[in-house]
Motif scaffolding. Structure first.
Motif, mmCIF file in Angstrom:
data_model
loop_
_atom_site.group_PDB
_atom_site.id
_atom_site.type_symbol
_atom_site.label_atom_id
_atom_site.label_comp_id
_atom_site.label_asym_id
_atom_site.label_seq_id
_atom_site.Cartn_x
_atom_site.Cartn_y
_atom_site.Cartn_z
ATOM 1 N N VAL A 33 0.829 -1.210 0.000
ATOM 2 C CA VAL A 33 0.000 0.000 0.000
ATOM 3 C C VAL A 33 0.862 1.258 0.000
ATOM 4 O O VAL A 33 0.573 2.229 -0.702
ATOM 5 N N LYS A 34 1.940 1.245 0.792
ATOM 6 C CA LYS A 34 2.810 2.410 0.892
ATOM 7 C C LYS A 34 3.801 2.519 -0.262
ATOM 8 O O LYS A 34 4.472 3.546 -0.420
ATOM 9 N N GLY A 35 3.931 1.463 -1.049
ATOM 10 C CA GLY A 35 4.835 1.494 -2.193
ATOM 11 C C GLY A 35 6.306 1.412 -1.824
ATOM 12 O O GLY A 35 7.148 2.000 -2.514
ATOM 13 N N VAL A 36 6.631 0.688 -0.752
ATOM 14 C CA VAL A 36 8.035 0.525 -0.354
ATOM 15 C C VAL A 36 8.445 -0.922 -0.586
ATOM 16 O O VAL A 36 7.600 -1.806 -0.765
ATOM 17 N N LEU A 42 10.900 -6.188 6.572
ATOM 18 C CA LEU A 42 11.139 -7.486 7.198
ATOM 19 C C LEU A 42 11.718 -7.382 8.616
ATOM 20 O O LEU A 42 11.326 -8.166 9.487
ATOM 21 N N PRO A 43 12.657 -6.444 8.892
ATOM 22 C CA PRO A 43 13.110 -6.319 10.286
ATOM 23 C C PRO A 43 11.986 -5.988 11.255
ATOM 24 O O PRO A 43 11.955 -6.509 12.383
ATOM 25 N N ALA A 44 11.050 -5.138 10.839
ATOM 26 C CA ALA A 44 9.914 -4.819 11.701
ATOM 27 C C ALA A 44 9.064 -6.055 11.955
ATOM 28 O O ALA A 44 8.617 -6.295 13.090
ATOM 29 N N ALA A 45 8.849 -6.861 10.915
ATOM 30 C CA ALA A 45 8.083 -8.097 11.082
ATOM 31 C C ALA A 45 8.784 -9.050 12.040
ATOM 32 O O ALA A 45 8.139 -9.708 12.874
ATOM 33 N N PHE A 46 10.100 -9.113 11.949
ATOM 34 C CA PHE A 46 10.866 -10.002 12.839
ATOM 35 C C PHE A 46 10.666 -9.605 14.300
ATOM 36 O O PHE A 46 10.406 -10.466 15.159
ATOM 37 N N LEU A 80 8.490 0.938 15.908
ATOM 38 C CA LEU A 80 9.384 2.030 15.517
ATOM 39 C C LEU A 80 10.033 1.760 14.165
ATOM 40 O O LEU A 80 10.057 2.634 13.288
ATOM 41 N N VAL A 81 10.544 0.545 14.002
ATOM 42 C CA VAL A 81 11.177 0.180 12.729
ATOM 43 C C VAL A 81 10.155 0.200 11.597
ATOM 44 O O VAL A 81 10.460 0.637 10.470
ATOM 45 N N LEU A 82 8.935 -0.242 11.894
ATOM 46 C CA LEU A 82 7.886 -0.230 10.866
ATOM 47 C C LEU A 82 7.532 1.200 10.465
ATOM 48 O O LEU A 82 7.353 1.492 9.270
ATOM 49 N N GLY A 83 7.417 2.086 11.443
ATOM 50 C CA GLY A 83 7.125 3.486 11.123
ATOM 51 C C GLY A 83 8.221 4.128 10.291
ATOM 52 O O GLY A 83 7.938 4.923 9.369
ATOM 53 N N LEU A 84 9.477 3.792 10.567
ATOM 54 C CA LEU A 84 10.580 4.325 9.771
ATOM 55 C C LEU A 84 10.602 3.715 8.369
ATOM 56 O O LEU A 84 10.859 4.411 7.382
ATOM 57 N N GLN A 87 7.931 5.082 6.175
ATOM 58 C CA GLN A 87 8.070 6.542 6.078
ATOM 59 C C GLN A 87 6.925 7.281 6.758
ATOM 60 O O GLN A 87 6.600 8.410 6.395
ATOM 61 N N ILE A 88 6.321 6.616 7.749
ATOM 62 C CA ILE A 88 5.321 7.294 8.566
ATOM 63 C C ILE A 88 6.001 8.267 9.523
ATOM 64 O O ILE A 88 5.481 9.344 9.817
ATOM 65 N N ILE A 89 7.175 7.876 9.994
ATOM 66 C CA ILE A 89 7.993 8.745 10.838
ATOM 67 C C ILE A 89 9.034 9.404 9.937
ATOM 68 O O ILE A 89 9.949 8.734 9.424
ATOM 69 N N PRO A 90 8.937 10.706 9.705
ATOM 70 C CA PRO A 90 9.842 11.357 8.743
ATOM 71 C C PRO A 90 11.211 11.704 9.306
ATOM 72 O O PRO A 90 12.042 12.290 8.608
ATOM 73 N N ILE A 91 11.496 11.339 10.539
ATOM 74 C CA ILE A 91 12.757 11.685 11.182
ATOM 75 C C ILE A 91 13.733 10.523 11.025
ATOM 76 O O ILE A 91 13.349 9.361 11.247
#
Length: 201
Positions: A33-36, A42-46, A80-84, A87-91
């Motif tokens: 959906v986000k096009g990434v 995968l790290p966020a899923a882990f 946190l990793v998923l948000g990064l 690109q939900i977290i722009p920082i």
């Protein structure tokens, strides 16, 4: 006996596979959906899968608070990793890395509610310390103040001795024995020996 044990391990295997496929499929769908790239998430899923397995182990298998701590820690790292990644977290992460200390502190919160044997201060004091350290590091990471963290350490290093001493002092104020033990000791009374025929014990 063997059949029940066999069904037990099959149930655990099915639960593990179900959690893994559900979390992995959900995150991969979010990446579409986000096009990434799917590899980025995968790290966020882990971490999320690991957090779910730790939570299951803490509640259903061993009931140890350590598993619950790692569960909360992995869940927060995964989010946190998923948000990064999405690109939900722009920082960028090199600014947000002090959040790891805050996450380490917040992970004590479910442990406080789960563990009834140790006093609250044993978990609450390090939780506050980790969160405080994380907030201070975030201030320097975002350059809120006009001097470096190295200069702060060189000048104010005795402050860490003060904070460490206060933490140990607060922990020492609370007994390490569970409250149930003290209650039982108060309730229990010495048993009187039965009297003999001549009236002596």
């Amino acid at each position: 006996m063997k059949n029940s044990l066999h069904h037990f391990w099959i149930g655990r295997l099915l639960f593990t596979l179900g959690v893994t496929f559900t979390i992995l499929g959900s995150i991969l769908c979010l990446s579409i959906v986000k096009g990434v790239s799917k590899l980025v998430v995968l790290p966020a899923a882990f971490f999320l899968i690991l957090g779910a397995l730790f939570a299951y182990t803490a509640v259903q298998v061993s009931r140890k608070s350590g598993y619950l701590y790692f569960s909360a820690f992995c869940f927060q790292i995964g989010l946190l990793v998923l948000g990064l990644a999405l690109q939900i977290i722009p920082i960028p992460f090199y600014r947000l890395w002090p959040l790891l200390a805050i996450i380490a502190g917040l992970s004590f919160i479910p442990v406080i509610r789960f563990n009834k044997r140790k006093p609250v201060a044993v978990f609450l004091v390090p939780a506050i310390a980790f969160v405080g350290i994380g907030v201070v590091l975030l201030i320097f990471s975002f350059h809120v103040v006009d001097f470096s963290f190295r200069r702060f350490l060189i000048t104010w290093w005795p402050l860490f001795l003060l904070i460490g001493g206060l933490m140990l002092f607060l922990i020492s104020l609370f007994p390490f024995e569970p409250k149930e033990v003290h209650k039982k000791q108060r309730i229990q009374r010495p048993h009187k020996r039965p009297l003999s025929k001549d009236g002596t014990e």
